[in-house]
Design a protein around this motif. Structure first.
Motif, short mmCIF file in Angstrom:
data_model
loop_
_atom_site.label_atom_id
_atom_site.label_comp_id
_atom_site.label_asym_id
_atom_site.label_seq_id
_atom_site.Cartn_x
_atom_site.Cartn_y
_atom_site.Cartn_z
N ALA A 219 0.83 -1.21 0.00
CA ALA A 219 0.00 0.00 0.00
C ALA A 219 0.86 1.26 0.00
CB ALA A 219 -0.93 0.00 1.21
N VAL A 220 1.97 1.23 0.73
CA VAL A 220 2.88 2.38 0.76
C VAL A 220 3.41 2.68 -0.64
CG1 VAL A 220 5.10 3.23 1.61
CG2 VAL A 220 3.52 2.06 3.16
N TRP A 221 3.79 1.63 -1.36
CA TRP A 221 4.33 1.83 -2.70
C TRP A 221 3.25 2.21 -3.71
CZ3 TRP A 221 9.09 3.03 -3.32
CH2 TRP A 221 10.04 2.60 -2.38
N MET A 222 2.00 1.87 -3.41
CA MET A 222 0.90 2.35 -4.25
C MET A 222 0.78 3.87 -4.15
SD MET A 222 -1.66 2.33 -6.27
CE MET A 222 -2.33 0.70 -6.58
N VAL A 223 0.88 4.39 -2.93
CA VAL A 223 0.83 5.84 -2.74
C VAL A 223 1.98 6.51 -3.48
CG1 VAL A 223 0.97 7.70 -1.04
CG2 VAL A 223 -0.36 5.64 -0.53
N PHE A 224 3.17 5.94 -3.36
CA PHE A 224 4.32 6.48 -4.09
C PHE A 224 4.08 6.43 -5.59
CE2 PHE A 224 8.21 5.66 -6.50
CZ PHE A 224 8.97 6.78 -6.18
N SER A 225 3.48 5.36 -6.08
CA SER A 225 3.24 5.21 -7.52
C SER A 225 2.27 6.26 -8.04
CB SER A 225 2.70 3.80 -7.80
OG SER A 225 3.62 2.82 -7.41
N ILE A 226 1.27 6.59 -7.25
CA ILE A 226 0.33 7.65 -7.65
C ILE A 226 1.07 8.98 -7.73
CG2 ILE A 226 -1.70 8.96 -6.93
CD1 ILE A 226 -2.75 6.36 -5.64
N ALA A 227 1.91 9.27 -6.73
CA ALA A 227 2.67 10.52 -6.74
C ALA A 227 3.65 10.55 -7.91
CB ALA A 227 3.43 10.67 -5.41
N ALA A 228 4.31 9.41 -8.19
CA ALA A 228 5.26 9.35 -9.30
C ALA A 228 4.56 9.56 -10.63
CB ALA A 228 5.98 8.00 -9.28
#
Length: 244
Positions: free
Chosen positions: A107-116
């Motif tokens: 889930a943490v990397w999903m948030v990062f992916s949206i920001a990226a």
């Protein structure tokens, strides 16, 4: 041996997930493009790459987010498996604990992916990265990202979060442990991940290089010399980009 068996189900699941993410990435991550046509060993990458016949110049936000998320999981899960919660309790309980841990981490990397994905759209719109190859078109921009990543390797926050990311989650973690662990790993490696905008978001060689660097940082008993060496390499690459 019994304890190792208890830990197996969730670890196997996330190992398969990592492999699936690599397969998805290498198949083009749903873009319909060949990752090899978006890969180069040249540094800095060509400022004016050869146009690719039939290539789309824009992708949906949902597609780009899925591409980033699958790529982050492919890069990060292999170095994280050894830090999953250890065996304890019944098989069912331990599997549930590990699943909660893995889901929180993802889930943490999903948030990062949206920001990226949002940042990528801005960079494409400004002309700083190519819309097809998704690598930097500006040596100055590349130098800035490399310089930031290099300096970050020597900071206290990098040291602290990397230490936290290298620790096992223990045998009785809470449901939010995966999220906390993921945040530490994200903060530890975020500057390195932004280097994908330098070499190419889907540049196979660049992705593999960063995967190896992050995995070694997590695996070494004392990552300090390697961490500093990576920082110096980034600063040297920044100078090379400016000189180019």
């Amino acid at each position: 041996m019994r304890r190792g068996v208890k830990a197996a189900p969730a670890l196997v699941l996330f190992s398969v997930l990592a492999v699936a993410c690599w397969v998805f990435f290498l198949s083009g991550a749903g873009t319909g493009m060949s990752v090899w046509s978006m890969s180069t060993l040249q540094f800095p990458p060509p400022a004016n790459p050869v146009p690719m016949a039939g290539a789309a110049t824009s992708y949906s936000a949902l597609l780009m987010t899925s591409m980033w998320w699958s790529m982050m999981l492919a890069m990060m899960i292999p170095g994280t498996l050894r830090h999953f919660p250890g065996a304890g309790g019944t098989d069912a309980i331990m599997t549930a604990v590990q699943l909660w841990f893995g889901l929180g981490y993802a889930a943490v990397w999903m948030v990062f992916s949206i920001a990226a994905t949002c940042l990528q759209a801005i960079l494409v719109g400004s002309g700083l990265i190519d819309s097809m190859t998704m690598w930097s078109t500006s040596d100055r921009f590349s130098a800035i990202l490399l310089g930031v990543a290099g300096i970050y390797q020597f900071t206290g926050i990098k040291t602290r979060t990397l230490d936290n990311c290298r620790r096992s989650a223990g045998r009785s973690p809470g449901r939010l442990t995966g999220i906390r662990y993921g945040i530490n790993c994200l903060v530890s490696s975020c500057a390195l991940m932004l280097l994908l905008f330098v070499g190419g978001v889907m540049n196979v060689y660049w992705v593999i290089l960063l995967t190896i660097v992050v995995a070694i940082e997590k695996a070494m008993a004392d990552p300090t010399p390697f961490r500093r060496a990576v920082g110096l390499a980034c600063l040297a690459a920044a100078a090379a980009a400016l000189a180019h």
